[in-house]
Design a protein around this motif. Structure first.
Motif, PDB file in Angstrom:
ATOM      1  N   SER A  82       0.828  -1.209   0.000  1.00 52.47           N
ATOM      2  CA  SER A  82       0.000   0.000   0.000  1.00 52.47           C
ATOM      3  C   SER A  82       0.860   1.255   0.000  1.00 52.47           C
ATOM      4  CB  SER A  82      -0.931  -0.001   1.214  1.00 52.47           C
ATOM      5  OG  SER A  82      -0.192  -0.004   2.433  1.00 52.47           O
ATOM      6  N   SER A  83       1.984   1.225   0.711  1.00 55.29           N
ATOM      7  CA  SER A  83       2.892   2.378   0.704  1.00 55.29           C
ATOM      8  C   SER A  83       3.512   2.574  -0.668  1.00 55.29           C
ATOM      9  CB  SER A  83       3.990   2.184   1.753  1.00 55.29           C
ATOM     10  OG  SER A  83       3.440   2.074   3.054  1.00 55.29           O
ATOM     11  N   THR A  84       3.836   1.475  -1.356  1.00 53.94           N
ATOM     12  CA  THR A  84       4.405   1.576  -2.700  1.00 53.94           C
ATOM     13  C   THR A  84       3.386   2.132  -3.680  1.00 53.94           C
ATOM     14  OG1 THR A  84       5.796  -0.354  -2.222  1.00 53.94           O
ATOM     15  CG2 THR A  84       5.592   0.307  -4.518  1.00 53.94           C
ATOM     16  N   VAL A  85       2.132   1.725  -3.548  1.00 52.44           N
ATOM     17  CA  VAL A  85       1.071   2.255  -4.413  1.00 52.44           C
ATOM     18  C   VAL A  85       0.922   3.754  -4.206  1.00 52.44           C
ATOM     19  CG1 VAL A  85      -1.421   2.231  -4.834  1.00 52.44           C
ATOM     20  CG2 VAL A  85      -0.171   0.077  -4.582  1.00 52.44           C
ATOM     21  N   ALA A  86       1.042   4.199  -2.955  1.00 52.74           N
ATOM     22  CA  ALA A  86       0.969   5.639  -2.683  1.00 52.74           C
ATOM     23  C   ALA A  86       2.112   6.381  -3.359  1.00 52.74           C
ATOM     24  CB  ALA A  86       1.002   5.878  -1.169  1.00 52.74           C
ATOM     25  N   ALA A  87       3.297   5.781  -3.382  1.00 48.55           N
ATOM     26  CA  ALA A  87       4.433   6.408  -4.059  1.00 48.55           C
ATOM     27  C   ALA A  87       4.221   6.431  -5.567  1.00 48.55           C
ATOM     28  CB  ALA A  87       5.722   5.657  -3.708  1.00 48.55           C
ATOM     29  N   ILE A  88       3.654   5.354  -6.109  1.00 50.02           N
ATOM     30  CA  ILE A  88       3.403   5.299  -7.552  1.00 50.02           C
ATOM     31  C   ILE A  88       2.446   6.405  -7.969  1.00 50.02           C
ATOM     32  CG2 ILE A  88       2.299   3.910  -9.365  1.00 50.02           C
ATOM     33  CD1 ILE A  88       3.408   1.436  -7.934  1.00 50.02           C
TER      34      ILE A  88
ATOM     35  N   TYR B 197       7.373   7.218   2.193  1.00 47.52           N
ATOM     36  CA  TYR B 197       5.994   6.720   2.142  1.00 47.52           C
ATOM     37  C   TYR B 197       5.766   5.568   3.108  1.00 47.52           C
ATOM     38  CZ  TYR B 197       5.754   9.427  -2.169  1.00 47.52           C
ATOM     39  OH  TYR B 197       5.786  10.452  -3.083  1.00 47.52           O
ATOM     40  N   ARG B 198       6.765   5.197   3.831  1.00 44.67           N
ATOM     41  CA  ARG B 198       6.677   4.025   4.701  1.00 44.67           C
ATOM     42  C   ARG B 198       5.683   4.270   5.838  1.00 44.67           C
ATOM     43  NH1 ARG B 198      11.907   0.813   7.064  1.00 44.67           N
ATOM     44  NH2 ARG B 198      10.821  -0.693   8.384  1.00 44.67           N
ATOM     45  N   ASN B 199       4.752   3.356   5.992  1.00 43.44           N
ATOM     46  CA  ASN B 199       3.735   3.439   7.040  1.00 43.44           C
ATOM     47  C   ASN B 199       4.273   2.721   8.278  1.00 43.44           C
ATOM     48  OD1 ASN B 199       1.524   3.339   8.719  1.00 43.44           O
ATOM     49  ND2 ASN B 199       0.088   2.711   7.120  1.00 43.44           N
ATOM     50  N   VAL B 200       4.711   3.474   9.261  1.00 50.96           N
ATOM     51  CA  VAL B 200       5.331   2.865  10.436  1.00 50.96           C
ATOM     52  C   VAL B 200       4.317   2.148  11.318  1.00 50.96           C
ATOM     53  CG1 VAL B 200       7.215   4.531  10.456  1.00 50.96           C
ATOM     54  CG2 VAL B 200       5.127   5.027  11.741  1.00 50.96           C
ATOM     55  N   ASP B 201       3.031   2.420  11.112  1.00 56.01           N
ATOM     56  CA  ASP B 201       2.020   1.759  11.933  1.00 56.01           C
ATOM     57  C   ASP B 201       1.957   0.262  11.661  1.00 56.01           C
ATOM     58  OD1 ASP B 201       1.343   4.119  13.140  1.00 56.01           O
ATOM     59  OD2 ASP B 201      -0.257   4.581  11.700  1.00 56.01           O
ATOM     60  N   CYS B 202       2.274  -0.135  10.411  1.00 60.90           N
ATOM     61  CA  CYS B 202       2.211  -1.570  10.109  1.00 60.90           C
ATOM     62  C   CYS B 202       3.543  -2.121   9.634  1.00 60.90           C
ATOM     63  CB  CYS B 202       1.126  -1.863   9.070  1.00 60.90           C
ATOM     64  SG  CYS B 202       1.292  -0.957   7.528  1.00 60.90           S
TER      65      CYS B 202
ATOM     66  N   TRP C 191      14.092  -1.646   3.655  1.00 58.77           N
ATOM     67  CA  TRP C 191      13.402  -2.285   2.546  1.00 58.77           C
ATOM     68  C   TRP C 191      14.105  -1.890   1.246  1.00 58.77           C
ATOM     69  CZ3 TRP C 191       9.235  -5.651   2.966  1.00 58.77           C
ATOM     70  CH2 TRP C 191       8.713  -5.786   4.235  1.00 58.77           C
ATOM     71  N   ASP C 192      14.863  -2.836   0.673  1.00 60.93           N
ATOM     72  CA  ASP C 192      15.560  -2.571  -0.581  1.00 60.93           C
ATOM     73  C   ASP C 192      14.669  -2.837  -1.791  1.00 60.93           C
ATOM     74  OD1 ASP C 192      17.922  -1.846   0.694  1.00 60.93           O
ATOM     75  OD2 ASP C 192      18.595  -3.935   0.817  1.00 60.93           O
ATOM     76  N   HIS C 193      13.633  -3.664  -1.589  1.00 60.66           N
ATOM     77  CA  HIS C 193      12.727  -4.021  -2.687  1.00 60.66           C
ATOM     78  C   HIS C 193      11.289  -3.967  -2.188  1.00 60.66           C
ATOM     79  CE1 HIS C 193      15.975  -5.247  -5.358  1.00 60.66           C
ATOM     80  NE2 HIS C 193      16.497  -5.942  -4.365  1.00 60.66           N
ATOM     81  N   ALA C 194      10.376  -3.884  -3.138  1.00 59.17           N
ATOM     82  CA  ALA C 194       8.958  -3.759  -2.794  1.00 59.17           C
ATOM     83  C   ALA C 194       8.288  -5.097  -2.563  1.00 59.17           C
ATOM     84  CB  ALA C 194       8.225  -3.023  -3.912  1.00 59.17           C
ATOM     85  N   HIS C 195       8.989  -6.206  -2.768  1.00 53.99           N
ATOM     86  CA  HIS C 195       8.382  -7.542  -2.684  1.00 53.99           C
ATOM     87  C   HIS C 195       7.242  -7.683  -3.689  1.00 53.99           C
ATOM     88  CE1 HIS C 195      10.387  -9.509   0.779  1.00 53.99           C
ATOM     89  NE2 HIS C 195      10.676  -8.266   1.080  1.00 53.99           N
ATOM     90  N   ASP C 196       7.309  -6.934  -4.746  1.00 57.45           N
ATOM     91  CA  ASP C 196       6.374  -7.054  -5.865  1.00 57.45           C
ATOM     92  C   ASP C 196       7.087  -6.488  -7.089  1.00 57.45           C
ATOM     93  OD1 ASP C 196       4.357  -6.383  -7.862  1.00 57.45           O
ATOM     94  OD2 ASP C 196       2.875  -6.831  -6.326  1.00 57.45           O
ATOM     95  N   PHE C 197       7.462  -7.361  -8.002  1.00 54.92           N
ATOM     96  CA  PHE C 197       8.226  -6.956  -9.180  1.00 54.92           C
ATOM     97  C   PHE C 197       7.495  -5.896  -9.984  1.00 54.92           C
ATOM     98  CE2 PHE C 197       8.715  -7.630 -13.778  1.00 54.92           C
ATOM     99  CZ  PHE C 197      10.067  -7.340 -13.933  1.00 54.92           C
ATOM    100  N   PHE C 198       6.194  -6.047 -10.110  1.00 54.88           N
ATOM    101  CA  PHE C 198       5.423  -5.152 -10.971  1.00 54.88           C
ATOM    102  C   PHE C 198       5.236  -3.782 -10.329  1.00 54.88           C
ATOM    103  CE2 PHE C 198       4.186  -9.547 -11.814  1.00 54.88           C
ATOM    104  CZ  PHE C 198       4.518  -9.631 -13.155  1.00 54.88           C
ATOM    105  N   LEU C 199       4.975  -3.755  -9.024  1.00 52.60           N
ATOM    106  CA  LEU C 199       4.850  -2.463  -8.349  1.00 52.60           C
ATOM    107  C   LEU C 199       6.172  -1.710  -8.358  1.00 52.60           C
ATOM    108  CD1 LEU C 199       2.584  -3.197  -5.243  1.00 52.60           C
ATOM    109  CD2 LEU C 199       1.966  -2.101  -7.404  1.00 52.60           C
TER     110      LEU C 199
END
Length: 479
Positions: free
Chosen positions: A335-341, A361-366, A373-381
């Motif tokens: 969700s944080s990566t989507v916000a950055a996109i 954009y990192r959400n520290v709450d979760c 975090w070096d990668h988004a754990h989602d190649f497409f995002l």
């Protein structure tokens, strides 16, 4: 045959051997994860690509595909280079550069599209390696025999690497090759740092050997083999490949990678169902009372065997998935990566710049405040964040081209149909796992997948070119 006739085949043979050696070196060097290892790997594939120029691809469709791969790479690299170019006060430049210039007196803003130009340049070799490996592999596969030879080399390397990883995990569980293992203690990783990366590799290796196993089934008579018990020739190869499949499966399960095991399950079911849809063995004769039911029975048995193996060995993985499902921070990172996109979607934040963009954009709450975090754990995002809209076009082109070629091969090929089928299954596997992890960003996995799919595509399209050429020849002679 003259020496001049043999020369191109010999060049392709040695080019294929060099490709396998470079690929193996990349995998063993921690998958090329570090900058130095990545640079050497990319240099090796670039040199092989230059050598491949001396081996022209005769089949028109394969030649077009090779050119398309290299042109796509050139376009992506050019765009990445433009992202790093100093644009000053250009409206294309990221606003962060203007803010930096305002904060530092008498400092002219650099004004590049990329938030971190250095990271974008450093990531370029990782982008180039799989495209170059794919182009080189196509140059090595001018006919069915050469494509099958490369496929066997990749499959056998995968099985041997799986056996090595198992031995290392059993006897030296605290070692990562020649270094102390610091991460994922208790999980099999081979020479990779991350268990999920290793899981993707072993899953693809399993599919390659599974294809060879089905190919062996087509040239043996199981009834005669059971009666006489002669384990030589084709039957010996059958049991060799069965062992290789089980070897890769054991290594896969020992990684305990939830995503890799699940993706491999789906891909294996796809491959098994498609391969079992055609004739499986040479068994014939009136004594086979239920011959007409053999195909559905064998298909059902194969699917049951696959499901049983995964149910048997994946118990620990399932338990771990249930225990950690609510604690896995990657869902929050998505969700944080989507916000950055949403802020960078037109031209991207810079290829490879995710580590510098994500903290804002990192959400520290979760996601917490610890760890990097070096990668988004989602190649497409991550690709969309780095490249923006051009990534959508490039990804669509790659998938449509490869899927069309492999599906065509699965429909029209007969003797070597198992190669495009397994290639399509491998594409399914890496796509599914890329949604929840970053295995495709690791060069060792990316080049292995690229070479395997290239061999499958060569079989899928090569015979069509040969048949077309033969028809043209007959037409010309008739005229």
């Amino acid at each position: 045959m003259t020496g001049a006739t043999l020369a191109p085949a010999a060049r392709r043979l040695w080019l294929g051997r060099a490709l396998l050696a470079t690929l193996a070196a990349t995998v063993l060097a921690h998958g090329g994860a570090s900058t130095v290892e990545l640079d050497f790997a990319a240099l090796g594939f670039a040199l092989l690509a230059l050598l491949a120029v001396t081996v022209p691809v005769a089949a028109p469709r394969l030649a077009c595909l090779q050119v398309l791969a290299l042109l796509s790479l050139a376009a992506l690299l050019a765009f990445a280079l433009w992202q790093t170019a100093p644009l000053g006060a250009s409206p294309f430049a990221d606003p962060a550069w203007k803010a930096l210039g305002d904060a530092i007196a008498d400092a002219a803003p650099r004004g590049s599209i990329s938030v971190a130009p250095g990271l974008t340049l450093a990531a370029a070799p990782a982008l180039a390696a799989p495209f170059l490996a794919f182009a080189v592999a196509l140059a090595c596969c001018q006919n069915d025999e050469e494509a099958l030879r490369l496929w066997r080399g990749l499959a056998y390397f995968g099985a041997a690497y799986a056996a090595f990883a198992i031995v290392q995990e059993v006897f030296w569980p605290d070692q990562l090759l020649f270094e102390p293992k610091r991460f994922y203690l208790g999980d099999l990783t081979g020479s990779f740092v991350n268990r999920n990366t290793a899981g993707t590799f072993f899953g693809v290796a399993l599919l390659l050997n599974l294809a060879l196993l089905f190919a062996d089934l087509r040239v043996v008579r199981l009834a005669r083999l059971a009666r006489r018990g002669k384990w030589s020739g084709p039957s010996a190869a059958l049991f060799l490949h069965l062992f290789a499949v089980l070897d890769c499966a054991a290594a896969l399960f020992l990684t305990r990678s939830r995503g890799a095991i699940g993706a491999t399950l789906v891909a294996t079911l796809v491959a098994t169902a498609m391969m079992a849809a055609r004739r499986l063995t040479l068994d014939r004769g009136r004594e086979e009372l239920f011959a007409r039911w053999r195909r559905p029975a064998v298909a059902a048995a194969a699917l049951a065997l696959v499901l049983g193996l995964f149910a048997l060995f994946a118990g620990r993985t399932e338990h771990r998935a249930q225990a950690l499902a609510s604690e896995d921070a990657r869902w929050c990172v998505f969700s944080s990566t989507v916000a950055a996109i949403a802020d960078y979607w037109p031209l991207g934040a810079g290829f490879g710049a995710f580590p510098d963009v994500f903290p804002a954009y990192r959400n520290v709450d979760c996601a917490g405040v610890y760890g990097v975090w070096d990668h988004a754990h989602d190649f497409f995002l991550e690709g969309l964040l780095g490249f923006g809209l051009p990534f959508v076009g490039a990804t669509a082109l790659v998938y449509l081209t490869l899927a069309a070629a492999l599906i065509h091969g699965a429909r029209v090929r007969r003797r070597l149909r198992f190669l495009p089928v397994a290639g399509l299954a491998a594409l399914v596997l890496v796509t599914l796992h890329a949604i929840v992890d970053f295995s495709l960003q690791i060069p060792g996995v990316a080049v292995y997948v690229a070479a395997a799919i290239a061999a499958a595509v060569a079989v899928a399209l090569g015979r069509a070119d040969e048949d077309s050429a033969a028809r043209r020849g007959l037409h010309n002679r008739a005229a």
